[in-house]
Motif scaffolding. Structure first.
Motif, PDB file in Angstrom:
ATOM      1  N   SER A 168       8.014 -30.211  41.585  1.00 21.79           N
ATOM      2  CA  SER A 168       7.300 -30.952  40.544  1.00 21.79           C
ATOM      3  C   SER A 168       8.262 -31.650  39.593  1.00 21.79           C
ATOM      4  O   SER A 168       8.016 -32.788  39.170  1.00 21.79           O
ATOM      5  N   LYS A 203       8.491 -35.594  39.323  1.00 22.54           N
ATOM      6  CA  LYS A 203       8.249 -36.240  38.030  1.00 22.54           C
ATOM      7  C   LYS A 203       9.378 -37.208  37.689  1.00 22.54           C
ATOM      8  O   LYS A 203       9.137 -38.355  37.304  1.00 22.54           O
ATOM      9  N   TYR A 259       9.124 -41.306  37.772  1.00 19.89           N
ATOM     10  CA  TYR A 259       9.361 -41.978  36.489  1.00 19.89           C
ATOM     11  C   TYR A 259      10.366 -43.113  36.650  1.00 19.89           C
ATOM     12  O   TYR A 259      10.116 -44.255  36.242  1.00 19.89           O
ATOM     13  N   THR A 269      13.901 -30.318  32.945  1.00 19.72           N
ATOM     14  CA  THR A 269      12.553 -30.548  33.474  1.00 19.72           C
ATOM     15  C   THR A 269      12.090 -29.382  34.330  1.00 19.72           C
ATOM     16  O   THR A 269      10.912 -29.001  34.317  1.00 19.72           O
ATOM     17  N   VAL A 277       1.079 -34.545  39.046  1.00 21.72           N
ATOM     18  CA  VAL A 277       2.325 -34.588  38.263  1.00 21.72           C
ATOM     19  C   VAL A 277       3.027 -35.944  38.356  1.00 21.72           C
ATOM     20  O   VAL A 277       3.304 -36.572  37.325  1.00 21.72           O
ATOM     21  N   PRO A 278       3.370 -36.451  39.571  1.00 27.43           N
ATOM     22  CA  PRO A 278       4.027 -37.754  39.615  1.00 27.43           C
ATOM     23  C   PRO A 278       3.145 -38.889  39.124  1.00 27.43           C
ATOM     24  O   PRO A 278       3.656 -39.873  38.570  1.00 27.43           O
ATOM     25  N   ALA A 319       3.371 -38.828  35.297  1.00 25.57           N
ATOM     26  CA  ALA A 319       4.712 -39.276  34.914  1.00 25.57           C
ATOM     27  C   ALA A 319       4.827 -40.792  35.047  1.00 25.57           C
ATOM     28  O   ALA A 319       5.411 -41.472  34.191  1.00 25.57           O
ATOM     29  N   ALA A 345       3.657 -32.379  32.960  1.00 18.30           N
ATOM     30  CA  ALA A 345       3.822 -33.770  33.377  1.00 18.30           C
ATOM     31  C   ALA A 345       3.549 -34.718  32.218  1.00 18.30           C
ATOM     32  O   ALA A 345       4.125 -35.803  32.140  1.00 18.30           O
TER      33      ALA A 345
END
Length: 553
Positions: A81, A85, A89, A261, A328-329, A332, A409
């Motif tokens: 994760s 992320k 980003y 992170t 999560v992504p 982000a 996130a």
């Protein structure tokens, strides 16, 4: 016209489309993996011996796997994760070089943490075994140490999964999970068959071989993931050549970024395991002081509550993990583009999708708990009761998994950590009185209270950050509860009907019962979700087209 057709394939999917597509892949992979992880138990326990011997073997298995899960979380839980992320980003900013550097540095960091975690687990295995509900410390030590080998591979495997997920590509991660589980299950069943049936070997040898299967499964999985990276090489090289390179990040900053992170993700990812470790260390001494049960009975009860039921509810909890991995992504990416309105919508969609899938899964499992437990472990009134309560508990556990990841996130790490910390305190405070009042069921009661506290605080933190439309969410969830309740009633009625023809304690009859009652319940939920347009709103236009084809108005 041709020009339009050329542009269509590169149209960027909306966050909801990515969420539904990604969740579908991750959910499919998780369900198949969890089903394999549950189905193997039928021949595994049969080959171990009598039901009492098999329960002892399962208790020994769980004594090894619970601390292993904690070490695994420390070594890897936050990494997929966290990497996803970070990669998502920087990719959103066009800084592809940084995202690829993050992957390379992440491999280095995880190689070190894997070695350290494996050594530490191997060294302190006797201490863990001595403080667990097992009849033999030496047997417990052997099983725990057999699991330490997997820690050498899995961290690097997790980094690679995170890197792939950061590109919003969930299929390889889902497939790798299935490959890992398949390799593990095949190895452990073959090993147990030869040790117990062919050679009439010791229980501890069979259990140790079973747990060593984690290493074998990880080996197969990482080979597949490296193949995927090799296939993506042209795309990665193209991205690297077109990287904007407007942001300069040093190697030390990349290391700090990964660690900063990953650490919160590791702590939150260890949440369920930390609750289980409290049970592993406190269950036996508390039960000895508040009940008249023998050490063998306590070990057996622990195996049923922490092992047997847990394997089954993790199938439905994995659904929440799949959605968390996908969201999560996405969150982000939206934060990088400063799209706060879309962040709020994404969080709302995640919660709704969670309840849409989790409520019928968990409540359905509670209703069919008697035949379900019978199919996997043999008939047991006590086991059925434990599975029923565990099924309800799984809703709070699943919500914890989803909210913990999505809060992080959304850069609300402090809120997530404090919520989990308070939940653990509640668990500790209520552990003794719950076991005293409810016996073995008290272990689950204190879990519900602890996770309930955590989930409430996480929802409150999410509301303060995004101003979620709570009344709208409540109306949607209420509709899901009504549909699920109707489904549960239908399942219950059909279950009682099937029992008129089959003996409740018969494994084959129990299997028929599950197939008939679950099918009817699933059909009703599917129809009701289409009829009320609930599925349309959550899953998009494809479902609307399906409803139209089925002529459901």
């Amino acid at each position: 016209m041709d020009r339009v057709k050329e542009k269509e394939p590169i149209r960027e999917k909306s966050s909801r489309e990515k969420m539904v597509s990604g969740s579908a892949w991750m959910t499919g992979g998780s369900i198949l993996s969890r089903l394999l992880g549950a189905l193997y138990i039928i021949p595994w326990m049969a080959w171990m011996g009598t039901q009492e011997v098999a329960n002892s073997a399962n208790a020994l298995y769980m004594i090894g796997y619970t601390p292993y899960a904690l070490f695994l979380n420390v070594a890897t839980a936050g990494v997929p994760s966290a990497i996803a992320k970070q990669v998502s980003y920087y990719n959103a900013l066009g800084e592809y070089k940084i995202s690829q550097d993050i992957y390379k540095k992440g491999l280095q960091v995880m190689a070190v943490t894997g070695i350290v975690s494996a050594l530490l687990m191997y060294i302190i295995a006797p201490f863990i075994a001595a403080n667990s509900p097992t009849a033999s410390v030496s047997d417990g030590t052997q099983v725990i140490r057999s699991l330490s080998w997997a820690l050498l591979i899995i961290p690097c495997m997790s980094v690679t999964r995170g890197f792939i997920q950061g590109h919003h590509t969930m299929a390889p991660s889902a497939i790798s999970q299935f490959i890992e589980q398949l390799g593990r299950v095949v190895f452990m069943l073959v090993a147990v068959y030869f040790i117990r049936i062919v050679s009439d070997g010791e229980i501890v040898s069979a259990v140790s071989a079973s747990t060593f299967g984690a290493f074998i499964g990880a080996l197969f999985s990482i080979v597949y993931l490296l193949y995927i990276i090799w296939k993506k090489k042209p795309e990665l090289e193209y991205n690297l050549a077109h990287s904007k390179n407007n942001i300069k990040v040093s190697t030390n900053e990349i290391f700090k970024s990964i660690i900063k992170t990953a650490v919160p993700f590791i702590i939150i990812g260890s949440g369920i395991t930390l609750f289980q470790m409290i049970d592993q260390f406190t269950f036996a001494p508390i039960m000895e002081s508040v009940t008249a049960l023998t050490a063998k009975q306590i070990e057996n009860n622990y195996a049923i509550a922490a092992g047997n039921a847990n394997k089954l509810i993790m199938i439905v909890i994995s659904l929440a993990g799949s959605m968390a991995i996908t969201s999560v992504p996405l969150i982000a990416d939206l934060l990088a583009k400063n799209k706060m309105k879309d962040v709020r919508m994404q969080l709302s969609d995640s919660i709704q999708l969670f309840f849409f899938i989790m409520l019928p899964s968990a409540i359905g499992m509670a209703v069919v708990s008697k035949p379900l437990y019978t199919v996997f472990y043999g008939y047991s009134a006590f086991g059925t009761g434990i599975l029923q309560l565990s099924s309800f508990m799984s809703i709070s556990l699943g919500l914890f998994v989803l909210l913990g990841s999505t809060l992080q996130a959304a850069n609300q790490t402090k809120s997530a950590l404090s919520a989990m910390g308070l939940g653990l305190i509640v668990k500790l405070v209520f552990q003794y009185p719950s076991l005293w009042v409810f016996g073995t069921y008290g272990m689950l009661v204190s879990n519900i209270l602890g996770f309930g506290t955590t989930v409430f605080l996480m929802l409150w933190a999410m509301y303060k950050m995004t101003k979620l439309n709570i009344s709208f969410l409540m109306r949607r969830v209420l509709l899901m509860i009504l549909i699920t309740s109707s489904m549960a009633l239908i399942v219950f009625i059909f279950q009682k009907g099937v029992y008129l023809f089959f003996e409740p304690k018969d494994r084959f009859g129990a299997l028929i019962n599950i197939m008939v009652s679950s099918s009817m319940g699933g059909f009703f939920y599917f129809y009701a979700a289409l009829k009320t347009r609930l599925a349309d709103r959550l899953l998009g236009s494809r479902v609307a087209r399906l409803r139209s084809k089925l002529k459901i108005k």
